[in-house]
Design an enzyme around this catalytic site. Structure first.
Site, short mmCIF file in Angstrom:
data_model
loop_
_atom_site.label_atom_id
_atom_site.label_comp_id
_atom_site.label_asym_id
_atom_site.label_seq_id
_atom_site.Cartn_x
_atom_site.Cartn_y
_atom_site.Cartn_z
N GLY A 1 0.77 -1.31 0.01
CA GLY A 1 0.20 -0.09 -0.17
C GLY A 1 0.76 1.21 -0.02
O GLY A 1 1.48 1.33 0.99
N GLY B 1 -0.15 4.57 0.42
CA GLY B 1 -0.82 5.55 0.87
C GLY B 1 -0.04 6.41 1.90
O GLY B 1 1.19 6.38 1.81
N PHE B 2 -0.76 7.07 2.76
CA PHE B 2 -0.02 8.06 3.52
C PHE B 2 1.24 7.39 4.48
O PHE B 2 2.30 7.75 4.74
CB PHE B 2 -0.63 8.65 4.53
CG PHE B 2 -1.53 9.93 3.60
CD1 PHE B 2 -0.87 11.00 3.29
CD2 PHE B 2 -2.69 9.65 3.48
CE1 PHE B 2 -1.56 12.00 2.66
CE2 PHE B 2 -3.65 10.89 2.72
CZ PHE B 2 -2.90 11.87 2.44
N GLY B 3 0.83 6.20 5.05
CA GLY B 3 1.40 5.12 5.93
C GLY B 3 2.82 4.71 5.02
O GLY B 3 3.76 4.58 5.60
N VAL C 1 -2.58 -7.67 -4.11
CA VAL C 1 -1.93 -8.73 -3.05
C VAL C 1 -3.37 -9.58 -3.02
O VAL C 1 -4.37 -9.23 -2.78
CB VAL C 1 -1.70 -8.20 -1.92
CG1 VAL C 1 -1.45 -9.42 -0.72
CG2 VAL C 1 -0.42 -7.37 -1.88
N GLU D 1 -17.92 18.16 3.37
CA GLU D 1 -17.34 18.88 2.39
C GLU D 1 -18.05 18.81 1.06
O GLU D 1 -17.90 19.48 0.22
CB GLU D 1 -15.83 18.38 2.59
CG GLU D 1 -15.10 18.79 3.48
CD GLU D 1 -13.59 18.42 3.72
OE1 GLU D 1 -13.12 17.57 2.70
OE2 GLU D 1 -12.87 19.05 4.57
N ASP E 1 -5.46 3.03 8.55
CA ASP E 1 -6.96 2.84 8.79
C ASP E 1 -7.10 1.15 8.94
O ASP E 1 -8.11 0.87 9.50
CB ASP E 1 -7.54 3.14 7.38
CG ASP E 1 -7.68 4.49 7.04
OD1 ASP E 1 -7.16 5.39 7.88
OD2 ASP E 1 -8.32 4.89 6.22
N ALA F 1 -5.28 10.32 8.09
CA ALA F 1 -3.94 10.44 7.49
C ALA F 1 -2.92 10.53 8.70
O ALA F 1 -1.92 9.76 8.66
CB ALA F 1 -3.66 11.46 6.37
#
Lengths: 431, 431
Positions: free
Chosen positions: B17, B19-21, B85, B177, B307, B324
């Site tokens: 992944g 993403g942010f992490g 995966v 939003e 997450d 995040a």
């Protein structure tokens, strides 16, 4: 079923196609005593000359597309409908579309052109990529990137070669510009993105059946363009006709066999007329035969302009070149003639004012010619940038293209190497 | 078949992944004595907090996506593979993917979250739109625009109402939003684009099952956000649980029936774990149970962050919020702990540093809170802009987002109202 469009009591001008020609007509008929109805299968105008930059990750699709409804905000006597035209019913002055039927007083066909695969059967042409609209350009972007990802996975050198090689068929402006952009990517970007691939082995082929590139330009510029693309490491094959492609190997008339799973066809376009005309109205190149007023022969009140129109003359025995300036100038003429007709004034015949031609071949390199003046190199490249930015529609597009280009120029990078919608997977699913 | 990745003799850290992490881990392990392999099903990092702006035509997808290969150029000891995966084989320390198998020494699961439709069966949930990735955001953009085009064609007022109404389920930051952005569009853009539609009749509904919006924030901010969205003309239904949707009508627990063909589900997310763990490892919210080192319980050398990870503690009995900053901080911790382990030093437990929360509600309006400080209105809105631009990855993205926002702010416009890939037609074809 009739399309829901209120009558204003004015004469109704229906324009099919929101390309360069179609929107020019709407601009000129703005505030005139007519009702304008613009039809397009997309809700945006596409700036086709920069599609190759979308395909190669240099520009976003939103930078070269402009919403037709935003354009129509400036045309108070205009209405837009997103519609695909099925055919026209000349006897009843009606356009049949996928969303309903529409009466017209004047009809302008500005439907442009599509890819022309000439004699190739569907099983060959369907294996080639096209680049005539934004989804196709995005598919090409995805496909090239997906092939590089796949090339990393194989131990089979022959398979890898097929995946990383790219072949372009057609040495016109589109083919040359695309070849230059890909040559630049191979030099500056791809080796950093894929350090595991030996990019000295990646071949970019450009096939042209005539004896020079950019056949519509002066031979000196053809020579220059040839030199420029070769400097970007492109293998140029002049006098070479592609005769077959099986998805893995390209065969040429003189017996060459080139391996590549990516073949981009830029070797021909043909008119994209609407159905409903008698056969003799459609002439060479699938274009609609028009007189010197862009009026379709034998069809009063129907005009065709731009790529789809064939106005045969001594200067242009096969019709005008399929380029934006012709469409824009013919659009202007037809719009003014319609205004003249409504005022019972005399109409004027078309005379093409040829401003010249240009093509860019990657970073710092372009060729241009105008009224006997010929130029190449950096100045021509700056001129190319300037002409393209100023021709773009909409301030935001001008701005984002300028900034995108500045960024790409300074960093030697193109950051839009995104596989947003995979192309190969989709293809596999459908198969 | 094993994935073709050369061994460097170093310990291999596999990150699932980007993403942010995931990218935080790669950044910290850069130049450390490990081989990093980053896997992601896409070849780009997606800045999810701005997806709603892509869906509403304010930003291009390329402004919030960043190529992972470009990111990896800065990580000389890193390798990227675009791979999905399938599952992990814990006994043999292997990850099985759609492109082959991969041995790991350390495995980090950073696969984020997906939409959670809770109890809704597939025939209901499939009629709702999601907004968790870029293709979904683009589908939503196309779908909304296609519905307006269709609304122009009908004489049936009830059908028209269903086509132009939009319902959002879920009053968290995404729902709020999105509601604000749609409210702004209805006010400033849509009436100009579709002068034939009476936009006083267009309803934007926001459903929230709890008694306030932005449940994770302070009640004062919930009140402010409620006031702001209402000012944009959004109908907010608090304490209202959506119980059914048939594609045309939403039913709520208290018997309300609201007509809309566009329902956007933002009311829940759940972890998106990989297959291969024992059932007791997957806890509430479909998240992977980890200890205070982010290590998956009973699985040595396997970590989960962000997450997808549930680290249950007294302060966070149901795990940390799915935002995040948690992913980034956990990524940092795990990377540092791996370095410590390799040097036989002691590892540290995770402690979440909560910087606060914020949400914007359209032009000039936002709420934020940080360490007891609460703020709303224009200053909070500027802070929101600043935080989001600075968090974006890549200079070009920061630049294009800033310019896009400046343009939108000055002109009250969003020019990306483009149906590049029609959504409804695709749907019809598949049906």
């Amino acid at each position: 079923m009739d399309l829901k469009i209120p009558s204003t009591g004015q004469k109704r001008v229906v324009i099919i196609g929101g390309g360069f020609g179609g929107i020019e007509i709407a601009k000129i008929l703005k505030d005139k005593e007519v009702q304008i109805v613009l039809l397009d299968k997309n809700n945006y105008h596409c700036f086709q000359p920069l599609l190759y930059q979308v395909a190669t990750g240099g520009l976003e699709p939103g930078s070269i597309a402009y919403p037709l409804r935003k354009f129509m905000q400036e045309i108070p006597n205009g209405i837009f409908r997103m519609a695909e035209v099925r055919n026209i019913d000349v006897a009843n002055q009606k356009v049949h579309t996928d969303i309903g039927d529409l009466q017209y007083d004047f009809l302008i066909i500005a439907t442009g052109s599509t890819t022309n695969f000439f004699r190739f059967p569907k099983e060959v042409s369907s294996k080639m990529m096209q680049m005539k609209d934004i989804p196709q350009a995005l598919n090409l972007r995805s496909y090239i990137l997906e092939n590089f990802e796949e090339a990393l996975l194989t131990y089979d050198e022959s398979k890898k070669e097929k995946l990383i090689n790219i072949a372009i068929v057609g040495g016109g402006p589109t083919g040359v510009e695309l070849a230059g952009a890909l040559g630049e990517m191979r030099k500056n970007i791809l080796p950093k993105d894929y350090p595991e691939i030996d990019f000295r082995k990646m071949q970019i082929h450009l096939f042209e059946s005539a004896d020079r590139l950019l056949g519509a330009m002066h031979p000196e510029n053809s020579e220059k363009a040839l030199k420029y693309v070769k400097n970007f490491g492109v293998s140029v094959w002049l006098n070479t006709m592609v005769t077959d492609y099986n998805g893995e190997e390209i065969t040429t008339a003189d017996g060459k066999v080139i391996k590549s799973e990516t073949v981009i066809w830029t070797a021909g376009v043909k008119g994209n007329p609407v159905q409903g005309f008698s056969p003799e109205t459609i002439v060479g190149g699938n274009r609609i035969l028009v007189d010197e007023y862009c009026q379709v022969k034998n069809y009063p009140n129907i005009y065709a302009i731009g790529d789809v129109a064939a106005m045969l003359s001594e200067d242009y025995p096969r019709g005008h070149p399929m380029v934006a300036p012709v469409a824009i100038q013919q659009g202007e003429l037809v719009a003014k003639n319609i205004v003249a007709l409504l005022k019972n004034k005399t109409t004027k015949p078309f005379k093409y004012y040829d401003k010249g031609a240009m093509a860019t071949v990657g970073r710092n390199k372009a060729v241009m010619e105008s009224k006997g003046l010929k130029m190449g190199g950096f100045i021509a490249w700056l001129a190319w940038l300037f002409v393209h930015v100023t021709t773009l529609i909409g301030f935001r597009n001008k701005l984002t293209v300028t900034i995108g280009w500045l960024y790409n120029y300074i960093t030697y990078d193109r950051t839009l190497r995104l596989i947003i919608r995979p192309f190969k997977n989709l293809d596999d699913d459908e198969a």
